[in-house]
Design a protein around this motif. Structure first.
Motif, PDB file in Angstrom:
ATOM      1  N   LYS A   6       5.466  10.083   8.695  1.00  0.00           N
ATOM      2  CA  LYS A   6       4.411   9.300   9.318  1.00  0.00           C
ATOM      3  C   LYS A   6       3.056   9.566   8.681  1.00  0.00           C
ATOM      4  CE  LYS A   6       6.488   9.163  13.946  1.00  0.00           C
ATOM      5  NZ  LYS A   6       6.254   7.748  14.250  1.00  0.00           N
ATOM      6  N   SER A   7       2.090   8.696   9.020  1.00  0.00           N
ATOM      7  CA  SER A   7       0.704   8.885   8.588  1.00  0.00           C
ATOM      8  C   SER A   7      -0.207   8.699   9.789  1.00  0.00           C
ATOM      9  CB  SER A   7       0.335   7.870   7.496  1.00  0.00           C
ATOM     10  OG  SER A   7      -1.057   7.904   7.235  1.00  0.00           O
ATOM     11  N   THR A   8      -1.198   9.573   9.932  1.00  0.00           N
ATOM     12  CA  THR A   8      -2.126   9.467  11.051  1.00  0.00           C
ATOM     13  C   THR A   8      -3.090   8.293  10.866  1.00  0.00           C
ATOM     14  OG1 THR A   8      -3.544  11.087   9.915  1.00  0.00           O
ATOM     15  CG2 THR A   8      -2.065  11.918  11.609  1.00  0.00           C
ATOM     16  N   GLU A   9      -3.173   7.754   9.644  1.00  0.00           N
ATOM     17  CA  GLU A   9      -4.075   6.638   9.353  1.00  0.00           C
ATOM     18  C   GLU A   9      -3.296   5.338   9.181  1.00  0.00           C
ATOM     19  OE1 GLU A   9      -7.353   6.895   9.349  1.00  0.00           O
ATOM     20  OE2 GLU A   9      -7.240   9.037   9.809  1.00  0.00           O
ATOM     21  N   ILE A  10      -2.221   5.174   9.936  1.00  0.00           N
ATOM     22  CA  ILE A  10      -1.334   4.031   9.736  1.00  0.00           C
ATOM     23  C   ILE A  10      -2.029   2.691   9.966  1.00  0.00           C
ATOM     24  CG2 ILE A  10      -0.453   4.052  12.107  1.00  0.00           C
ATOM     25  CD1 ILE A  10       1.512   3.303   8.876  1.00  0.00           C
ATOM     26  N   GLU A  11      -2.910   2.594  10.975  1.00  0.00           N
ATOM     27  CA  GLU A  11      -3.583   1.325  11.249  1.00  0.00           C
ATOM     28  C   GLU A  11      -4.525   0.945  10.103  1.00  0.00           C
ATOM     29  OE1 GLU A  11      -2.931  -0.866  13.487  1.00  0.00           O
ATOM     30  OE2 GLU A  11      -1.363   0.436  14.267  1.00  0.00           O
ATOM     31  N   THR A  12      -5.194   1.937   9.525  1.00  0.00           N
ATOM     32  CA  THR A  12      -6.060   1.682   8.367  1.00  0.00           C
ATOM     33  C   THR A  12      -5.239   1.164   7.197  1.00  0.00           C
ATOM     34  OG1 THR A  12      -7.607   3.404   9.047  1.00  0.00           O
ATOM     35  CG2 THR A  12      -7.691   2.724   6.747  1.00  0.00           C
ATOM     36  N   HIS A  13      -4.080   1.754   6.976  1.00  0.00           N
ATOM     37  CA  HIS A  13      -3.212   1.329   5.878  1.00  0.00           C
ATOM     38  C   HIS A  13      -2.629  -0.067   6.140  1.00  0.00           C
ATOM     39  CE1 HIS A  13      -3.781   5.240   4.310  1.00  0.00           C
ATOM     40  NE2 HIS A  13      -2.968   5.866   5.149  1.00  0.00           N
TER      41      HIS A  13
ATOM     42  N   VAL B 100       0.861  -1.184   0.000  1.00  0.00           N
ATOM     43  CA  VAL B 100       0.000   0.000   0.000  1.00  0.00           C
ATOM     44  C   VAL B 100       0.897   1.234   0.000  1.00  0.00           C
ATOM     45  CG1 VAL B 100      -1.736   1.317   1.269  1.00  0.00           C
ATOM     46  CG2 VAL B 100      -1.850  -1.174   1.233  1.00  0.00           C
ATOM     47  N   LYS B 101       0.635   2.150  -0.922  1.00  0.00           N
ATOM     48  CA  LYS B 101       1.397   3.393  -1.002  1.00  0.00           C
ATOM     49  C   LYS B 101       0.525   4.536  -0.500  1.00  0.00           C
ATOM     50  CE  LYS B 101       4.223   1.874  -4.907  1.00  0.00           C
ATOM     51  NZ  LYS B 101       4.640   2.158  -6.313  1.00  0.00           N
ATOM     52  N   VAL B 102       1.061   5.289   0.439  1.00  0.00           N
ATOM     53  CA  VAL B 102       0.289   6.385   1.037  1.00  0.00           C
ATOM     54  C   VAL B 102       1.136   7.654   1.087  1.00  0.00           C
ATOM     55  CG1 VAL B 102      -1.091   4.821   2.436  1.00  0.00           C
ATOM     56  CG2 VAL B 102       1.002   5.790   3.379  1.00  0.00           C
ATOM     57  N   THR B 103       0.466   8.765   1.137  1.00  0.00           N
ATOM     58  CA  THR B 103       1.145  10.053   1.258  1.00  0.00           C
ATOM     59  C   THR B 103       1.249  10.411   2.739  1.00  0.00           C
ATOM     60  OG1 THR B 103       0.253  10.795  -0.861  1.00  0.00           O
ATOM     61  CG2 THR B 103       1.075  12.488   0.641  1.00  0.00           C
ATOM     62  N   PRO B 104       2.450  10.649   3.263  1.00  0.00           N
ATOM     63  CA  PRO B 104       2.586  11.001   4.679  1.00  0.00           C
ATOM     64  C   PRO B 104       1.975  12.356   4.975  1.00  0.00           C
ATOM     65  CG  PRO B 104       4.663  11.317   3.532  1.00  0.00           C
ATOM     66  CD  PRO B 104       3.747  10.647   2.558  1.00  0.00           C
ATOM     67  N   ASP B 105       1.517  12.526   6.202  1.00  0.00           N
ATOM     68  CA  ASP B 105       0.946  13.816   6.593  1.00  0.00           C
ATOM     69  C   ASP B 105       1.615  14.388   7.847  1.00  0.00           C
ATOM     70  OD1 ASP B 105      -0.055  12.125   8.518  1.00  0.00           O
ATOM     71  OD2 ASP B 105      -2.130  12.234   7.852  1.00  0.00           O
ATOM     72  N   GLN B 106       2.662  13.698   8.333  1.00  0.00           N
ATOM     73  CA  GLN B 106       3.412  14.177   9.488  1.00  0.00           C
ATOM     74  C   GLN B 106       4.883  13.809   9.323  1.00  0.00           C
ATOM     75  OE1 GLN B 106       1.696  12.328  12.957  1.00  0.00           O
ATOM     76  NE2 GLN B 106       0.009  13.806  13.078  1.00  0.00           N
ATOM     77  N   VAL B 107       5.738  14.473  10.060  1.00  0.00           N
ATOM     78  CA  VAL B 107       7.157  14.112  10.048  1.00  0.00           C
ATOM     79  C   VAL B 107       7.732  14.304  11.453  1.00  0.00           C
ATOM     80  CG1 VAL B 107       7.841  16.438   9.326  1.00  0.00           C
ATOM     81  CG2 VAL B 107       9.396  14.510   8.955  1.00  0.00           C
ATOM     82  N   LEU B 108       8.494  13.299  11.903  1.00  0.00           N
ATOM     83  CA  LEU B 108       9.168  13.363  13.201  1.00  0.00           C
ATOM     84  C   LEU B 108      10.636  13.700  12.950  1.00  0.00           C
ATOM     85  CD1 LEU B 108       8.866  12.866  16.281  1.00  0.00           C
ATOM     86  CD2 LEU B 108       9.681  10.540  15.859  1.00  0.00           C
ATOM     87  N   ILE B 109      11.065  14.824  13.511  1.00  0.00           N
ATOM     88  CA  ILE B 109      12.432  15.300  13.293  1.00  0.00           C
ATOM     89  C   ILE B 109      13.201  15.238  14.611  1.00  0.00           C
ATOM     90  CG2 ILE B 109      13.840  17.208  12.435  1.00  0.00           C
ATOM     91  CD1 ILE B 109      11.260  18.310  11.123  1.00  0.00           C
ATOM     92  N   LYS B 110      14.341  14.552  14.597  1.00  0.00           N
ATOM     93  CA  LYS B 110      15.187  14.470  15.784  1.00  0.00           C
ATOM     94  C   LYS B 110      16.403  15.367  15.577  1.00  0.00           C
ATOM     95  CE  LYS B 110      13.819   9.899  17.421  1.00  0.00           C
ATOM     96  NZ  LYS B 110      14.275   8.566  17.885  1.00  0.00           N
TER      97      LYS B 110
END
Length: 229
Positions: free
Chosen positions: A139-146, A34-44
């Protein structure tokens, strides 16, 4: 004679029982992508300060971190989306100068929920005083759905493969006998695309290549055994 008859009968009975227990089957591995567009990013990010005084080094590091935190707040990042990963203060001996040096390190992770601000935000972090970016995770907020969709696609792929194999043998596929997931669903991996952007610098401009995140790939694998008819 009776013993021989009994042994033959027992042998035939065992073979008959084994024949009944053997079920024609076909086992395949199904893969779902499944290919999805991320809607968040975690920056360290990390702030590092060095000097001959432990107190001064710690003070410099704290001031830099304070500036970074104020910048994240000014960019609309909520306090709960900023987390301190670790704080270190080390004393190191320099054998060349025969002196001790102190190094303070502090690392924080920042969850940026607006990817449109990504380029501006990372540049602002560097200007605010960070020394390095240790990691970027999209990251994606809908990760479990994906993840669920990837499992479904993997199961469908397994059935398709089984039907193709059975068809080549002139047979057909029945109900699934067993199904198991191979390992765990792989962590989403970003696919990068190269984009051409116009540079508006003082040198007269030109084409500059920059890396932008296109999609994340989520993969799942399942082992399925089907009844072969």
């Amino acid at each position: 004679m009776k013993k021989i008859i009994l042994l033959v009968t027992a042998f035939i009975g065992m073979n008959s029982l084994q024949a009944q227990e053997i079920t024609p089957s076909i086992a395949v591995v199904g893969e779902g992508v499944v290919k999805v567009t991320p809607d968040q990013v975690l920056i360290k990010v990390r702030v590092e300060s060095e000097g001959s005084s432990a107190q001064q080094v710690k003070s410099d590091n704290d001031k830099a971190i304070d500036k970074v935190l104020k910048y994240t707040k000014s960019m609309g990042v909520k306090e709960g989306d900023v987390k301190t990963e670790y704080v270190n203060l080390n004393k190191n001996y320099d054998y060349q100068t025969k002196e001790y040096k102190y190094v303070a390190n502090q690392s924080i992770s920042i969850l940026l929920k607006d990817l449109n601000k990504y380029s501006e935000f990372t540049e602002g972090l560097l200007n605010a005083g960070i020394n390095r970016i240790d990691g970027v995770t999209f990251k994606s907020t809908e990760i479990e759905t994906h993840n669920s969709k990837a499992r479904m696609e993997a199961t469908k792929d397994a059935k398709k493969k089984a039907e193709e194999y059975a068809s080549a043998l002139g047979q057909s596929v029945g109900k699934a006998l067993t199904i198991s997931e191979t390992g765990s669903i792989s962590a989403p991996q970003p696919i990068y695309r190269m984009e051409m952007m116009k540079s508006a610098d003082s040198s007269g401009g030109g084409d500059m290549e920059t890396i932008a995140v296109g999609e994340m790939v989520i993969e799942a694998k399942v082992n399925v055994t089907f009844h072969l008819k």
